[in-house]
Design a protein around this motif. Structure first.
Motif, PDB file in Angstrom:
ATOM      1  N   UNK A 161      41.246  -3.949 -29.788  1.00  0.00           N
ATOM      2  CA  UNK A 161      42.173  -4.428 -30.819  1.00  0.00           C
ATOM      3  C   UNK A 161      43.115  -3.315 -31.253  1.00  0.00           C
ATOM      4  N   UNK A 162      42.584  -2.090 -31.388  1.00  0.00           N
ATOM      5  CA  UNK A 162      43.448  -0.950 -31.740  1.00  0.00           C
ATOM      6  C   UNK A 162      44.489  -0.731 -30.648  1.00  0.00           C
ATOM      7  N   UNK A 163      44.058  -0.796 -29.389  1.00  0.00           N
ATOM      8  CA  UNK A 163      44.993  -0.606 -28.276  1.00  0.00           C
ATOM      9  C   UNK A 163      46.083  -1.675 -28.307  1.00  0.00           C
ATOM     10  N   UNK A 164      45.698  -2.899 -28.643  1.00  0.00           N
ATOM     11  CA  UNK A 164      46.684  -3.988 -28.748  1.00  0.00           C
ATOM     12  C   UNK A 164      47.666  -3.684 -29.878  1.00  0.00           C
ATOM     13  N   UNK A 165      47.170  -3.195 -31.001  1.00  0.00           N
ATOM     14  CA  UNK A 165      48.058  -2.821 -32.116  1.00  0.00           C
ATOM     15  C   UNK A 165      49.012  -1.703 -31.724  1.00  0.00           C
ATOM     16  N   UNK A 166      48.575  -0.844 -30.795  1.00  0.00           N
ATOM     17  CA  UNK A 166      49.425   0.247 -30.315  1.00  0.00           C
ATOM     18  C   UNK A 166      50.292  -0.196 -29.129  1.00  0.00           C
ATOM     19  N   UNK A 167      50.381  -1.500 -28.902  1.00  0.00           N
ATOM     20  CA  UNK A 167      51.255  -2.120 -27.914  1.00  0.00           C
ATOM     21  C   UNK A 167      50.755  -1.993 -26.479  1.00  0.00           C
ATOM     22  N   UNK A 168      49.459  -1.998 -26.272  1.00  0.00           N
ATOM     23  CA  UNK A 168      48.911  -2.020 -24.922  1.00  0.00           C
ATOM     24  C   UNK A 168      49.019  -3.442 -24.386  1.00  0.00           C
ATOM     25  N   UNK A 169      49.597  -3.588 -23.190  1.00  0.00           N
ATOM     26  CA  UNK A 169      49.731  -4.916 -22.594  1.00  0.00           C
ATOM     27  C   UNK A 169      48.416  -5.378 -21.970  1.00  0.00           C
ATOM     28  N   UNK A 170      47.551  -4.468 -21.595  1.00  0.00           N
ATOM     29  CA  UNK A 170      46.281  -4.816 -20.965  1.00  0.00           C
ATOM     30  C   UNK A 170      45.194  -5.166 -21.980  1.00  0.00           C
TER      31      UNK A 170
END
Length: 183
Positions: A161-170
């Motif tokens: 979820x943190x990675x998604x918040x940091x704009x990770x597409x994967x």
């Protein structure tokens, strides 16, 4: 048997003392290694995960010389939307930490990988947060042949979820895969 002298000879006494000295030297060496390891961990300066707010300081601690204590976040560079402290790091340092963390994980050194990736992810790096999530993901751990105590799906979800918040597409894809495995 009467009259039999059972005193150890000088050579045996010498070997006993030598063994004691080796044991003492080994103990000192262990202490030095543990102290060096602790110093290395402290030198990592890991990012703050929780934030000490002004309201966490008792009012009795505030006085005329220090009327409003500053939160710990002032030293780290701010917070993200969920309240995590974000540490400002040089982009080259982030890339280096991420690379080392990914290599450690590939070599199955999960604990060390997490330390490196946590520091990089603490600087709001999407790829580091994604790699850190994988160190908790049962599927990614299974790909390395690691099972059991290392896996923590809840932590994997948090870091995806943190990675998604940091704009990770994967990250969203990984979250979906994690959710489908837990159902």
């Amino acid at each position: 048997m009467p009259g039999l002298d059972v005193q150890p000879d000088a050579a045996l006494q010498s070997r006993g003392k030598q063994g004691e000295l080796w044991g003492l030297a080994f103990g000192v060496a262990i202490i030095i290694v543990v102290a060096a390891g602790a110093a290395a961990i402290l030198a990592l300066k890991l990012p703050a995960i929780s934030i000490v707010g002004v309201h966490d300081v008792p009012s009795s601690a505030r006085n005329a010389t220090n009327p409003e204590p500053k939160p710990a976040v002032a030293q780290t560079g701010g917070t993200d939307a969920r309240g995590f402290a974000v540490r400002k790091l040089d982009p080259d340092e982030i890339a280096s930490l991420r690379k080392v963390g990914e290599e450690l994980f590939a070599n199955r050194d999960v604990a060390s990988a997490r330390l490196m990736l946590l520091r990089a992810a603490g600087a709001a790096d999407a790829r580091a947060a994604l790699a850190l999530a994988k160190t908790y993901d049962p599927a990614a751990l299974g790909d390395l042949g690691l099972r059991g105590a290392f896996a923590d799906p809840a932590m994997a979800r948090t870091w995806y979820e943190k990675a998604r918040e940091f704009w990770s597409t994967e990250a969203q894809h990984r979250l979906d895969m994690l959710a489908s495995r837990s159902e």
